[in-house]
Write a protein that holds these residues in place. Structure first.
Motif, PDB file in Angstrom:
ATOM      1  N   PRO A  69       1.797 -39.586  -8.193  1.00  8.66           N
ATOM      2  CA  PRO A  69       1.715 -39.720  -6.727  1.00  8.66           C
ATOM      3  C   PRO A  69       3.040 -40.084  -6.054  1.00  8.66           C
ATOM      4  O   PRO A  69       3.198 -39.884  -4.853  1.00  8.66           O
ATOM      5  CB  PRO A  69       0.711 -40.857  -6.521  1.00  8.66           C
ATOM      6  N   PHE A  70       3.988 -40.606  -6.805  1.00 15.78           N
ATOM      7  CA  PHE A  70       5.265 -41.036  -6.218  1.00 15.78           C
ATOM      8  C   PHE A  70       6.137 -39.847  -5.840  1.00 15.78           C
ATOM      9  O   PHE A  70       6.042 -38.782  -6.445  1.00 15.78           O
ATOM     10  CB  PHE A  70       6.033 -41.927  -7.210  1.00 15.78           C
ATOM     11  N   PRO A  71       7.019 -40.058  -4.867  1.00 15.67           N
ATOM     12  CA  PRO A  71       8.005 -39.015  -4.542  1.00 15.67           C
ATOM     13  C   PRO A  71       8.881 -38.739  -5.771  1.00 15.67           C
ATOM     14  O   PRO A  71       9.081 -39.610  -6.622  1.00 15.67           O
ATOM     15  CB  PRO A  71       8.831 -39.636  -3.415  1.00 15.67           C
ATOM     16  N   LYS A  72       9.438 -37.561  -5.831  1.00 21.43           N
ATOM     17  CA  LYS A  72      10.283 -37.170  -6.969  1.00 21.43           C
ATOM     18  C   LYS A  72      11.456 -38.123  -7.155  1.00 21.43           C
ATOM     19  O   LYS A  72      11.838 -38.416  -8.279  1.00 21.43           O
ATOM     20  CB  LYS A  72      10.770 -35.735  -6.802  1.00 21.43           C
ATOM     21  N   GLU A  73      12.025 -38.609  -6.062  1.00 22.66           N
ATOM     22  CA  GLU A  73      13.175 -39.501  -6.181  1.00 22.66           C
ATOM     23  C   GLU A  73      12.834 -40.811  -6.884  1.00 22.66           C
ATOM     24  O   GLU A  73      13.721 -41.531  -7.335  1.00 22.66           O
ATOM     25  CB  GLU A  73      13.791 -39.791  -4.809  1.00 22.66           C
ATOM     26  N   PHE A  74      11.530 -41.117  -7.002  1.00 21.01           N
ATOM     27  CA  PHE A  74      11.084 -42.321  -7.712  1.00 21.01           C
ATOM     28  C   PHE A  74      10.377 -41.961  -9.014  1.00 21.01           C
ATOM     29  O   PHE A  74       9.584 -42.744  -9.542  1.00 21.01           O
ATOM     30  CB  PHE A  74      10.170 -43.158  -6.814  1.00 21.01           C
ATOM     31  N   GLY A  75      10.639 -40.767  -9.514  1.00 21.78           N
ATOM     32  CA  GLY A  75      10.099 -40.363 -10.809  1.00 21.78           C
ATOM     33  C   GLY A  75       8.728 -39.727 -10.768  1.00 21.78           C
ATOM     34  O   GLY A  75       8.105 -39.519 -11.814  1.00 21.78           O
ATOM     35  N   GLY A  76       8.244 -39.409  -9.585  1.00 21.71           N
ATOM     36  CA  GLY A  76       6.914 -38.826  -9.459  1.00 21.71           C
ATOM     37  C   GLY A  76       6.938 -37.319  -9.294  1.00 21.71           C
ATOM     38  O   GLY A  76       7.946 -36.661  -9.528  1.00 21.71           O
ATOM     39  N   ALA A  77       5.795 -36.794  -8.902  1.00 22.81           N
ATOM     40  CA  ALA A  77       5.633 -35.350  -8.708  1.00 22.81           C
ATOM     41  C   ALA A  77       5.222 -35.007  -7.281  1.00 22.81           C
ATOM     42  O   ALA A  77       4.717 -33.922  -7.023  1.00 22.81           O
ATOM     43  CB  ALA A  77       4.596 -34.814  -9.699  1.00 22.81           C
ATOM     44  N   ASP A  78       5.374 -35.969  -6.360  1.00 24.59           N
ATOM     45  CA  ASP A  78       5.021 -35.740  -4.942  1.00 24.59           C
ATOM     46  C   ASP A  78       3.552 -35.388  -4.742  1.00 24.59           C
ATOM     47  O   ASP A  78       3.199 -34.664  -3.814  1.00 24.59           O
ATOM     48  CB  ASP A  78       5.889 -34.631  -4.332  1.00 24.59           C
ATOM     49  N   LEU A  79       2.678 -35.906  -5.587  1.00 23.73           N
ATOM     50  CA  LEU A  79       1.260 -35.548  -5.497  1.00 23.73           C
ATOM     51  C   LEU A  79       0.615 -36.055  -4.208  1.00 23.73           C
ATOM     52  O   LEU A  79      -0.427 -35.552  -3.807  1.00 23.73           O
ATOM     53  CB  LEU A  79       0.505 -36.092  -6.717  1.00 23.73           C
ATOM     54  N   CYS A  80       1.233 -37.009  -3.529  1.00 24.94           N
ATOM     55  CA  CYS A  80       0.690 -37.528  -2.262  1.00 24.94           C
ATOM     56  C   CYS A  80       1.078 -36.683  -1.060  1.00 24.94           C
ATOM     57  O   CYS A  80       0.605 -36.932   0.045  1.00 24.94           O
ATOM     58  CB  CYS A  80       1.145 -38.969  -2.035  1.00 24.94           C
ATOM     59  N   GLU A  81       1.948 -35.714  -1.257  1.00 24.97           N
ATOM     60  CA  GLU A  81       2.362 -34.866  -0.146  1.00 24.97           C
ATOM     61  C   GLU A  81       1.183 -33.998   0.306  1.00 24.97           C
ATOM     62  O   GLU A  81       0.415 -33.516  -0.529  1.00 24.97           O
ATOM     63  CB  GLU A  81       3.528 -33.970  -0.560  1.00 24.97           C
ATOM     64  N   PRO A  82       1.018 -33.787   1.620  1.00 25.80           N
ATOM     65  CA  PRO A  82      -0.104 -32.986   2.125  1.00 25.80           C
ATOM     66  C   PRO A  82      -0.206 -31.601   1.480  1.00 25.80           C
ATOM     67  O   PRO A  82      -1.306 -31.117   1.217  1.00 25.80           O
ATOM     68  CB  PRO A  82       0.175 -32.875   3.622  1.00 25.80           C
TER      69      PRO A  82
END
Length: 160
Positions: A69-82
């Protein structure tokens, strides 16, 4: 064991870099499917013991779902993006069909990350992402007070 199959599969997918390589979304969905299979295999034991085993949570973290769920810059996959809502729904359906308890926990985790991403500071989001990368989860829970909702006028219903 099934858990080591997932770990090997993740390692293999990280090494594959060719023209026909899977997209990040496809890899995440593939990992979610593999994790769901493991959760399903463990669900009888989970139900019998009333506890989700540590090995399941370790594989959840290793699969990348915890940080997704985290933004890519924090190691995530942007799963929270609309624009990723259909991926999130698919992942929730996959996990939920295997073990609804895990899916509900993951949903609460995603909601909490989304709230910190939206209303928290960058330092707070970074700190949370670092904790999650080490195995922590977050969650949100909301409930009505003792009264809850009720109809106050039967001719023109109004919820209060």
């Amino acid at each position: 064991m099934a858990i080591s199959r997932l770990h090997r599969s993740i390692q293999i997918s990280k090494r594959e870099t060719n023209i026909l390589a899977l997209t990040e979304s496809q890899i995440l969905l593939q990992r979610a499917q593999q994790f769901a299979e493991l959760a399903f295999e463990a669900s009888v034991q989970t139900d019998a013991e009333g506890v989700i085993g540590d090995s399941i949570w370790e594989e959840f973290r290793r699969s990348g779902l915890a940080t997704s769920p985290f933004p890519k810059e924090f190691g995530g996959a942007d799963l929270c993006e609309p624009g990723r809502a259909s991926n999130l729904c698919t992942i929730l359906r996959l996990i939920g069909s295997a073990d609804l308890s895990i899916a509900r926990i993951f949903e609460g985790h995603v909601n909490a990350v989304l709230l910190v991403a939206r209303y928290g500071s960058r330092d707070q989001l970074r700190a949370l992402s670092e904790r999650v990368a080490r195995g922590a989860l977050s969650a949100v829970w909301g409930a009505d007070d003792a009264q809850g909702l009720h109809v106050i006028n039967s001719s023109e219903p109004v919820l209060q």
